[in-house]
Design a protein around this motif. Structure first.
Motif, short mmCIF file in Angstrom:
data_model
loop_
_atom_site.label_atom_id
_atom_site.label_comp_id
_atom_site.label_asym_id
_atom_site.label_seq_id
_atom_site.Cartn_x
_atom_site.Cartn_y
_atom_site.Cartn_z
N GLY A 238 -6.09 130.04 51.49
CA GLY A 238 -6.69 129.18 50.47
C GLY A 238 -8.16 128.91 50.73
N GLY A 239 -8.49 128.69 51.99
CA GLY A 239 -9.88 128.46 52.35
C GLY A 239 -10.74 129.68 52.06
N LEU A 240 -10.22 130.86 52.38
CA LEU A 240 -10.99 132.09 52.15
C LEU A 240 -11.22 132.31 50.66
CD1 LEU A 240 -12.34 134.56 53.39
CD2 LEU A 240 -10.13 135.74 53.25
N LEU A 241 -10.22 132.04 49.85
CA LEU A 241 -10.38 132.19 48.40
C LEU A 241 -11.42 131.21 47.86
CD1 LEU A 241 -9.55 133.51 45.76
CD2 LEU A 241 -7.62 131.92 45.63
N LYS A 242 -11.36 129.98 48.33
CA LYS A 242 -12.35 128.98 47.89
C LYS A 242 -13.75 129.36 48.37
CE LYS A 242 -9.04 125.12 47.83
NZ LYS A 242 -7.84 125.77 48.41
N GLU A 243 -13.85 129.85 49.60
CA GLU A 243 -15.15 130.28 50.11
C GLU A 243 -15.71 131.42 49.28
OE1 GLU A 243 -17.01 132.16 54.26
OE2 GLU A 243 -14.98 131.32 54.24
N THR A 244 -14.86 132.35 48.90
CA THR A 244 -15.29 133.52 48.12
C THR A 244 -15.78 133.12 46.74
OG1 THR A 244 -13.70 134.89 49.31
CG2 THR A 244 -14.55 135.78 47.25
N THR A 245 -15.26 132.02 46.21
CA THR A 245 -15.66 131.55 44.87
C THR A 245 -16.60 130.35 44.93
OG1 THR A 245 -13.60 130.26 44.75
CG2 THR A 245 -13.58 132.45 43.76
N SER A 246 -17.32 130.21 46.06
CA SER A 246 -18.38 129.21 46.22
C SER A 246 -17.90 127.77 46.29
CB SER A 246 -19.43 129.33 45.09
OG SER A 246 -20.07 130.57 45.13
N GLN A 247 -16.62 127.55 46.52
CA GLN A 247 -16.11 126.18 46.69
C GLN A 247 -16.13 125.83 48.18
OE1 GLN A 247 -12.52 125.35 44.05
NE2 GLN A 247 -12.61 127.60 43.90
N TYR A 248 -17.34 125.75 48.72
CA TYR A 248 -17.50 125.68 50.16
C TYR A 248 -16.92 124.40 50.77
CZ TYR A 248 -20.73 129.51 49.23
OH TYR A 248 -21.29 130.68 48.81
N GLU A 249 -17.15 123.28 50.12
CA GLU A 249 -16.65 122.02 50.68
C GLU A 249 -15.12 121.99 50.72
OE1 GLU A 249 -20.76 121.60 49.28
OE2 GLU A 249 -18.92 122.31 48.31
N ASP B 176 -9.70 123.07 53.99
CA ASP B 176 -8.58 123.92 54.39
C ASP B 176 -8.71 124.35 55.85
OD1 ASP B 176 -6.90 124.04 52.14
OD2 ASP B 176 -8.21 125.48 51.16
N TYR B 177 -9.91 124.78 56.23
CA TYR B 177 -10.10 125.27 57.60
C TYR B 177 -9.93 124.14 58.62
CZ TYR B 177 -12.09 129.39 55.29
OH TYR B 177 -12.28 130.51 54.51
N ARG B 178 -10.39 122.95 58.28
CA ARG B 178 -10.22 121.82 59.20
C ARG B 178 -8.75 121.42 59.33
NH1 ARG B 178 -15.52 118.96 56.69
NH2 ARG B 178 -17.06 119.76 58.18
N ARG B 179 -8.01 121.60 58.24
CA ARG B 179 -6.57 121.32 58.32
C ARG B 179 -5.90 122.32 59.27
NH1 ARG B 179 -2.63 118.18 59.31
NH2 ARG B 179 -0.63 118.83 58.39
N VAL B 180 -6.36 123.57 59.26
CA VAL B 180 -5.82 124.55 60.20
C VAL B 180 -6.10 124.11 61.63
CG1 VAL B 180 -6.03 126.93 61.05
CG2 VAL B 180 -6.00 126.48 58.60
N GLN B 181 -7.29 123.56 61.87
CA GLN B 181 -7.60 123.06 63.21
C GLN B 181 -6.67 121.92 63.62
OE1 GLN B 181 -11.99 122.35 62.78
NE2 GLN B 181 -12.10 123.71 64.56
N ASP B 182 -6.30 121.09 62.65
CA ASP B 182 -5.33 120.02 62.95
C ASP B 182 -3.99 120.61 63.36
OD1 ASP B 182 -7.22 118.10 62.31
OD2 ASP B 182 -6.51 117.87 60.24
#
Length: 341
Positions: free
Chosen positions: A43-54, A59-65
């Motif tokens: 999900g994070g990669l898809l959002k990153e690819t479509t400029s939804q950076y925040e 998503d990535y911080r949730r993975v860290q959790d």
């Protein structure tokens, strides 16, 4: 996973339906386990690819959790910080990934690319060499190293690295890079042959088509150059549609517009590109080349007012900037940067 596969396909082909397919696969995965590591990374990669950076960062911080030692999450966080023009935070994330597993090659490779696109070529070359030390069979690592060495003016070393890359695998990237070296050496007829081979392998790269168009133009094949620029423009616009906040892509659109005679669009696009990615080496380079193509020397000089010494040295080798290099203002900036001013 299937989401990542569709995103890779989109990056290679710029086909919008790949994003739609990725969204469909993500919805299916979320219906089964919406808070799993794999789903959050996808999900994070898809959002990153479509400029939804925040949202990608969430998503990535949730993975860290969920998995505090997940290196992929750290590398993707670094990538988002880079796109948001937050270089200190990006480097911090890359360094944490390296500390987490010093023997793993990918953090060095990603950090090298980060440095490269910010014009920090010595640092980039160092990281790419560390990548090779840990993964000597990675053909792309040699191509990356060659790019940094070439921009440092170390053409012979760059060519050796590219030949090693091609020994491991024939790739469009390595062929394109050999074409760049030949173009810098003012051997555009040879460069065209390398670029044509690169485009034959990967017709979806606007960078390869740009280089082909530039060399075609310099040897007088103006019709072929226009065809290459038009194809490249279409590919860049398709990518920009999906990721409008990427200054890097917008800078290429500006350059293609300039070469195709659309002055107003070129001016608008390059202005936005610089605002979005002011520290991106390629954006700075494209700004200079775009303004020179538009015969706007003052703006070209302004674009490099704060450029690093490495960027200025690279511009000093650009085949299309022979007249620009004679400008006393450019020479002053080169001298000033060399003295550390």
């Amino acid at each position: 996973g299937l989401v990542e596969a569709e995103i890779r396909k989109f990056r290679a082909t710029k086909q919008h339906n790949c994003i739609e397919e990725a969204q469909r696969w993500l919805r299916a995965a979320e219906s089964l386990n919406p808070d799993s590591v794999g789903v959050r990374l996808a999900g994070g990669l898809l959002k990153e690819t479509t400029s939804q950076y925040e949202k990608a960062l969430e998503d990535y911080r949730r993975v860290q959790d969920l998995e505090p030692r997940n290196i992929d999450a750290l590398l993707r966080i670094a990538s988002v910080y880079d796109k948001l023009d937050m270089p200190d935070k990006a480097v911090e994330a890359y360094r944490k990934a390296i500390e987490m597993d010093p023997a793993y090659y990918e953090p060095y490779e990603d950090l090298g690319e980060f440095y490269y696109y910010r014009g920090q070529y010595p640092e980039a070359a160092e990281q790419f060499q560390k990548t090779i030390d840990r993964a000597p069979g990675m053909f792309d690592a040699y191509t990356n190293l060659a790019a940094a060495l070439d921009d440092l003016g170390r053409d012979n070393e760059a060519e050796r690295a590219l030949l090693r890359s091609l020994q491991l695998r024939q790739t469009a990237r390595a062929l394109n890079s050999l074409g760049v070296i030949r173009a810098i050496q003012k051997r555009d007829t040879e460069a065209v042959r390398y670029y044509e081979r690169a485009v034959a392998i990967n017709p979806g790269s606007y960078v390869y088509l740009l280089n082909l168009g530039d060399s075609d133009r310099r040897v007088g094949r103006l019709r072929d150059a226009k065809i290459a620029y038009r194809k490249a423009m279409d590919l860049a616009l398709a990518e920009l549609k999906e990721n409008p906040r990427r200054g890097y892509v917008r800078a290429f659109v500006a350059y293609f517009a300039a070469r195709l005679g659309d002055t107003k669009r070129a001016e608008d696009e390059i202005s936005q590109a610089v605002q979005l990615s002011p520290a991106d080496n390629e954006v700075i380079r494209r700004a200079v080349l775009t303004y020179e193509a538009l015969s706007q020397r003052d703006r070209a000089i302004q674009a490099i007012s704060g450029a690093a010494a490495e960027v200025l040295r690279e511009l000093d080798r650009q085949p299309d900037l022979a007249d620009f290099r004679q400008d006393l203002r450019f020479q002053y900036l080169v001298t000033k940067a060399a003295k550390g001013g």
